[in-house]
Design an enzyme around this catalytic site. Structure first.
Site, PDB file in Angstrom:
ATOM      1  CG  ASP A 145     -13.679 -21.593  51.983  1.00 30.32           C
ATOM      2  OD1 ASP A 145     -12.796 -21.396  50.945  1.00 30.32           O
ATOM      3  OD2 ASP A 145     -14.078 -21.226  52.824  1.00 30.32           O
ATOM      4  CG  ASP A 146      -9.568 -24.852  46.407  1.00 27.89           C
ATOM      5  OD1 ASP A 146      -8.864 -25.399  47.408  1.00 27.89           O
ATOM      6  OD2 ASP A 146      -9.369 -24.887  45.235  1.00 27.89           O
ATOM      7  CD  GLU A 147     -11.178 -18.527  51.582  1.00 24.64           C
ATOM      8  OE1 GLU A 147     -10.762 -17.363  51.518  1.00 24.64           O
ATOM      9  OE2 GLU A 147     -12.117 -18.876  52.576  1.00 24.64           O
ATOM     10  CE1 TYR A 148      -6.494 -17.953  54.440  1.00 28.30           C
ATOM     11  CE2 TYR A 148      -8.757 -19.414  54.854  1.00 28.30           C
ATOM     12  CZ  TYR A 148      -8.251 -18.071  54.561  1.00 28.30           C
ATOM     13  OH  TYR A 148      -8.759 -16.749  54.912  1.00 28.30           O
TER      14      TYR A 148
END
Length: 288
Positions: free
Chosen positions: A134-137
């Site tokens: 999950d490539d968030e934040y």
């Protein structure tokens, strides 16, 4: 000696459940079955979430577990293994942590491979079934050596797949990593098992070359925010258009079998039933 009883099975798409372990227990994923057959409502549980952090002294990325994630992993005998005994796969989500480092900005192949080794070690140590990206934040810098690049995610996935050839690797289709799905002959979609739409309450097909409809979840719902009518319509579209996964997020601790039935009926032709715990108190859905 009693003859073992085969686990109940179902036909239709898989249903995935992201669980915010800071707020809820993953054990809830195993408490729901179809009333018609006793088969599990959920097929995949994702522990949300571990982090990719940056060690300023050593100058490299490392895998970090917050208190609740560590607690969930350390107590695998009562959290992870009971789900697996029911046939539910348990994956670990890996997420950025506002430190300008993520799965899309490794400086070279060696760094990507080193982080893949950390992920593989976590899967082996805690008896997990795989990793979800999950490539968030990440808060990537816009320029300089730390900006996202084309090779990081492909090198990472290839190294992880080589380390864990028989485990599940999936992608939450968002962020810079979702833009860099091939490099140097590596086609990421050929190495992944699943990819899901990250926008809850919506329909969006993840554009991952090399993946089939059976591996994709264009439907995504937030169990505590998406309306029942939307959950139903997205499930109906999943069936009509022949996709293989239905993505859900935010399964709470209380009994929400009435809400889950809004999508299990179109997906599996059956209501959902809670197998134990508190009285049903459905989360208030929005009008999304």
């Amino acid at each position: 000696m009693d003859t073992p009883v085969a686990a109940a099975t179902k036909t239709g798409p898989l249903t995935n459940a992201y669980v915010e372990v800071n707020n809820h227990s993953i054990t809830n994923v195993g408490k729901y079955v179809l009333t018609s057959s006793g088969a599990n409502v959920f097929d995949i549980c994702i522990v949300f979430a571990a982090n990719i952090n940056y060690d300023e002294q050593e100058k490299h990325a490392y895998l970090h577990f917050n208190t609740k994630v560590q607690e969930t992993l350390d107590n695998a005998e009562t959290t992870i293994k009971p789900l697996q005994a029911k046939g539910i796969k348990v994956l670990l989500s890996v997420l950025g942590n506002h430190q300008q480092v993520g799965i899309a900005n490794f400086p070279d192949r060696q760094a990507a491979t080193a982080f893949a080794a950390q992920l593989a070690n976590a899967v082996t140590t805690y008896g997990l079934d795989g990793i979800d990206f999950d490539d968030e934040y990440a808060d990537y810098p816009a320029s300089g050596p730390g900006k996202p690049n084309a090779w990081s995610f492909p090198y990472l996935v290839k190294a992880l797949r080589e380390a864990l050839p028989n485990k599940t690797v999936s992608l939450y289709f968002i962020g810079e990593a979702a833009k860099t799905l091939s490099y140097d002959g590596i086609v990421v979609g050929e190495l992944l098992d699943y990819a899901w739409n990250p926008w809850y309450g919506s329909w969006e097909v993840p554009q991952v070359p090399g993946m089939s409809k059976a591996q994709l979840a264009p439907a995504a719902i937030d169990i505590q925010a998406t309306s029942e009518s939307t959950a139903t319509s997205l499930a109906e579209r999943t069936m009509t258009e022949g996709y293989g996964v239905y993505n859900t997020y935010n399964l709470p601790d209380n009994d929400v079998s009435n809400y889950l039935s809004s999508f299990t009926k179109p997906l599996y032709g059956s209501d959902a039933r809670h197998t134990g715990g508190s009285e049903e108190t459905p989360p208030p859905p929005t009008a999304s």
